[in-house]
Design an enzyme around this catalytic site. Structure first.
Site, mmCIF file in Angstrom:
data_model
loop_
_atom_site.group_PDB
_atom_site.id
_atom_site.type_symbol
_atom_site.label_atom_id
_atom_site.label_comp_id
_atom_site.label_asym_id
_atom_site.label_seq_id
_atom_site.Cartn_x
_atom_site.Cartn_y
_atom_site.Cartn_z
ATOM 1 N N HIS A 25 -8.359 114.831 20.877
ATOM 2 C CA HIS A 25 -7.253 113.704 20.154
ATOM 3 C C HIS A 25 -6.866 112.422 20.342
ATOM 4 O O HIS A 25 -7.841 112.382 21.840
ATOM 5 C CB HIS A 25 -6.293 114.363 20.751
ATOM 6 N N TYR A 145 0.054 126.622 25.247
ATOM 7 C CA TYR A 145 -0.388 126.107 24.832
ATOM 8 C C TYR A 145 -1.821 125.182 25.087
ATOM 9 O O TYR A 145 -1.209 124.157 25.655
ATOM 10 C CB TYR A 145 -0.601 125.355 22.931
ATOM 11 N N LYS A 187 -2.448 130.326 25.815
ATOM 12 C CA LYS A 187 -3.706 130.682 24.784
ATOM 13 C C LYS A 187 -4.626 129.805 25.918
ATOM 14 O O LYS A 187 -3.886 128.254 25.896
ATOM 15 C CB LYS A 187 -3.381 130.284 23.842
ATOM 16 N N LYS A 189 -7.850 126.574 24.638
ATOM 17 C CA LYS A 189 -8.029 126.326 24.015
ATOM 18 C C LYS A 189 -9.448 125.948 24.294
ATOM 19 O O LYS A 189 -9.878 125.013 25.629
ATOM 20 C CB LYS A 189 -7.820 124.412 23.626
ATOM 21 N N ASP A 217 -9.432 130.602 22.924
ATOM 22 C CA ASP A 217 -9.797 129.853 21.240
ATOM 23 C C ASP A 217 -10.940 129.274 21.136
ATOM 24 O O ASP A 217 -10.619 127.780 22.027
ATOM 25 C CB ASP A 217 -8.619 129.352 20.748
ATOM 26 N N PRO A 218 -12.797 128.855 21.490
ATOM 27 C CA PRO A 218 -13.318 128.522 21.416
ATOM 28 C C PRO A 218 -13.734 127.786 20.004
ATOM 29 O O PRO A 218 -15.260 127.100 19.946
ATOM 30 C CB PRO A 218 -14.343 128.627 22.597
ATOM 31 N N ASN A 219 -13.107 127.631 19.655
ATOM 32 C CA ASN A 219 -13.454 127.083 18.077
ATOM 33 C C ASN A 219 -14.909 127.026 17.895
ATOM 34 O O ASN A 219 -14.809 125.830 17.149
ATOM 35 C CB ASN A 219 -12.882 125.876 17.527
ATOM 36 N N GLU A 242 -10.532 134.333 19.937
ATOM 37 C CA GLU A 242 -10.623 133.599 18.976
ATOM 38 C C GLU A 242 -10.913 132.872 18.400
ATOM 39 O O GLU A 242 -11.562 131.948 19.022
ATOM 40 C CB GLU A 242 -8.701 132.373 18.645
ATOM 41 N N ASN A 265 -8.572 131.292 12.787
ATOM 42 C CA ASN A 265 -7.631 130.791 12.345
ATOM 43 C C ASN A 265 -8.580 129.673 11.022
ATOM 44 O O ASN A 265 -8.870 128.386 10.467
ATOM 45 C CB ASN A 265 -6.624 129.534 12.540
ATOM 46 N N ASP A 289 -0.412 130.112 8.958
ATOM 47 C CA ASP A 289 -0.131 128.678 8.948
ATOM 48 C C ASP A 289 0.418 128.056 7.895
ATOM 49 O O ASP A 289 -0.488 127.601 6.696
ATOM 50 C CB ASP A 289 -1.042 127.194 9.784
ATOM 51 N N HIS A 316 -0.605 129.456 13.736
ATOM 52 C CA HIS A 316 -1.321 128.817 14.244
ATOM 53 C C HIS A 316 -0.356 127.201 14.182
ATOM 54 O O HIS A 316 -0.100 126.829 13.336
ATOM 55 C CB HIS A 316 -2.848 128.701 13.098
ATOM 56 N N SER A 317 -1.216 126.418 14.915
ATOM 57 C CA SER A 317 -0.237 125.750 15.060
ATOM 58 C C SER A 317 -1.383 124.018 14.991
ATOM 59 O O SER A 317 -2.481 123.939 15.808
ATOM 60 C CB SER A 317 0.531 124.964 16.544
ATOM 61 N N ASN A 318 -0.720 123.176 14.613
ATOM 62 C CA ASN A 318 -1.627 121.850 15.340
ATOM 63 C C ASN A 318 -0.783 120.982 15.878
ATOM 64 O O ASN A 318 0.603 121.195 15.689
ATOM 65 C CB ASN A 318 -2.275 120.866 13.775
ATOM 66 N N HIS A 345 1.892 123.564 19.888
ATOM 67 C CA HIS A 345 1.837 121.984 20.183
ATOM 68 C C HIS A 345 2.633 121.163 20.286
ATOM 69 O O HIS A 345 2.651 120.085 21.742
ATOM 70 C CB HIS A 345 1.098 121.055 19.607
ATOM 71 N N ARG A 399 -7.489 111.727 11.355
ATOM 72 C CA ARG A 399 -8.012 111.551 12.543
ATOM 73 C C ARG A 399 -9.534 112.930 12.165
ATOM 74 O O ARG A 399 -9.708 112.622 11.799
ATOM 75 C CB ARG A 399 -7.068 113.378 12.663
#
Length: 419
Positions: A25, A145, A187, A189, A217-219, A242, A265, A289, A316-318, A345, A399
């Site tokens: 980020h 999170y 959770k 990330k 959650d490893p995306n 996830e 997600n 979301d 889901h959240s951002n 978040h 972003r």
């Protein structure tokens, strides 16, 4: 009541150096605050992404919404679809699945729909949750999170959350969040460190917080083979795994071989993705979301459809502010089939917000449904002006976790089916 005026204000707020499969980020997170005013002088609030391309679409849509009834959901949606046009795919930051025309329209529509529901609730003296069928729970549970993170953005002073690059750091982070907010689930990330090191972190969380549901959650950073290996190694430990690997086909392959449900997600992010995912048995949990599923009403319809096919629900959240948290809470409160605590978040924003304090609070890891009509939150004009100035000054207009990471590690490659 017809829409008389719409104001879209981009804002920026400080964000810690949270690591993920796409990078890290940046120091400033971007959002947009939408204000819809009716011919009767009632104002509704919405919140959405703040990237420049999205902002331009919001402004284009706003012009076509003037004069439409706030109750005319379908007319509002049609106007937004017209404003977006065809063959447009919005930037999705690499962490929320592939972009599509449908997803772009839904993302542009969402904040206007939330604002109109806010207006309708205020006019009727009802909460948004009441307009969605009535709350089935008085408070909505959220999950701690956790992120791997640096102690600070390079060149800046360390933030109060501290460094978390190993199991001890992750456990300390969890302990801080649970002490401050009372979270009852956790959770992590992932997709940042090699899978075996992330397994160690999850096991450390299990040992430190026995009985608390855990998620990883490893995306989509792992291959199907690695996903199966990790899933078997964490049998009996994870509430769900996830997005371990990319795509519906890859997820289905993993789902057939691991003992816990798979959540997403990323591989199911629009209505068109549901039929093939259901047919393949790819997921057991959908993280909805409303920001890209088309608002609260369309999200509630998706929730009902998931119930038909036995798919459980979370959210889901951002990086987001209080308008989004209020909308999420109303939606989750009025969703009977919500089966898992939602992501948020909010703790990472550390008190930064554009809404007046008091209406939103964490109690035992849950946010009570705001009591006032509509969303039940009020815009803090001073905070809005300050965050808008931060947007003007920060220089960030899109972003890009990967580009920011490459300023410190020029050979960094986003992790997709990497391990």
């Amino acid at each position: 009541m017809r829409i008389r005026e719409i104001t879209v204000t981009p804002v920026a707020f400080r964000d810690p150096p949270l690591l993920n499969a796409s990078g890290v980020h940046e120091p400033w997170a971007l959002r947009s605050v939408v204000e819809v005013v009716t011919d009767e002088g009632v104002t509704g609030l919405g919140e959405t992404y703040g990237d420049l391309a999205h902002l331009e679409r919001l402004h284009s849509a706003a012009q076509l919404l003037i004069g439409i009834e706030v109750h005319a959901h379908h007319a509002l949606y049609a106007a937004v679809a017209t404003s977006v046009g065809g063959n447009v795919v919005s930037d999705q930051h690499g962490l929320t699945g592939a972009g599509s025309q449908q997803k772009t329209v839904d993302a542009v529509f969402s904040p206007f729909e939330v604002a109109c529901l806010d207006i309708r609730g205020k006019a009727a003296g009802l909460r948004v949750a009441d307009l969605l069928g009535g709350p089935v729970r008085d408070a909505v549970p959220y999950s701690a999170y956790l992120f791997y993170k640096w102690a600070a953005h390079p060149g800046a002073e360390p933030d109060r959350f501290g460094e978390a690059l190993d199991p001890d750091g992750i456990v300390a982070q969890a302990r801080l969040f649970i002490e401050e907010h009372g979270f009852g689930s956790i959770k992590l990330k992932g997709g940042v460190l090699p899978p075996d090191r992330e397994i160690e972190a999850v096991l450390a969380l299990r040992d430190a917080f026995p009985g608390l549901p855990l998620r990883l959650d490893p995306n989509a950073a792992w291959t199907p083979e690695t996903s199966v290996r990790v899933g078997k190694a964490l049998a009996g430990v994870l509430e769900y795994l996830e997005d371990p690997t990319p795509g519906i086909d890859g997820m289905a392959e993993v789902a057939r071989q691991v003992p816990m449900p798979l959540a997403t997600n990323m591989c199911v992010v629009t209505h068109d993705h549901l039929p093939p995912a259901v047919a393949a048995g790819a997921i057991g949990v959908l993280l909805t979301d409303h920001h890209y599923w088309g608002g609260l009403l369309r999200s509630s319809h998706v929730a009902s459809l998931c119930g038909t096919f036995g798919i459980e629900l979370s959210m889901h959240s951002n990086s987001h502010l209080g308008i989004s948290l209020a909308a999420m809470t109303h939606l989750a409160a009025a969703t009977p089939d919500l089966t898992h605590a939602c992501d948020t978040h909010t703790p990472w924003q550390d008190g930064q917000d554009v809404v007046v304090p008091g209406a939103l609070r964490f109690t035992g890891g849950a946010v009570p449904v705001p009591e006032g009509p509509g969303l039940g939150v009020e815009l803090d004009r001073d905070a809005l002006a300050r965050m808008h100035q931060q947007y003007l000054d920060c220089g960030i207009r899109r972003r890009d976790d990967t580009a920011y990471m490459r300023t410190f590690s020029s050979d960094f490659v986003p992790k997709r089916a990497h391990w």
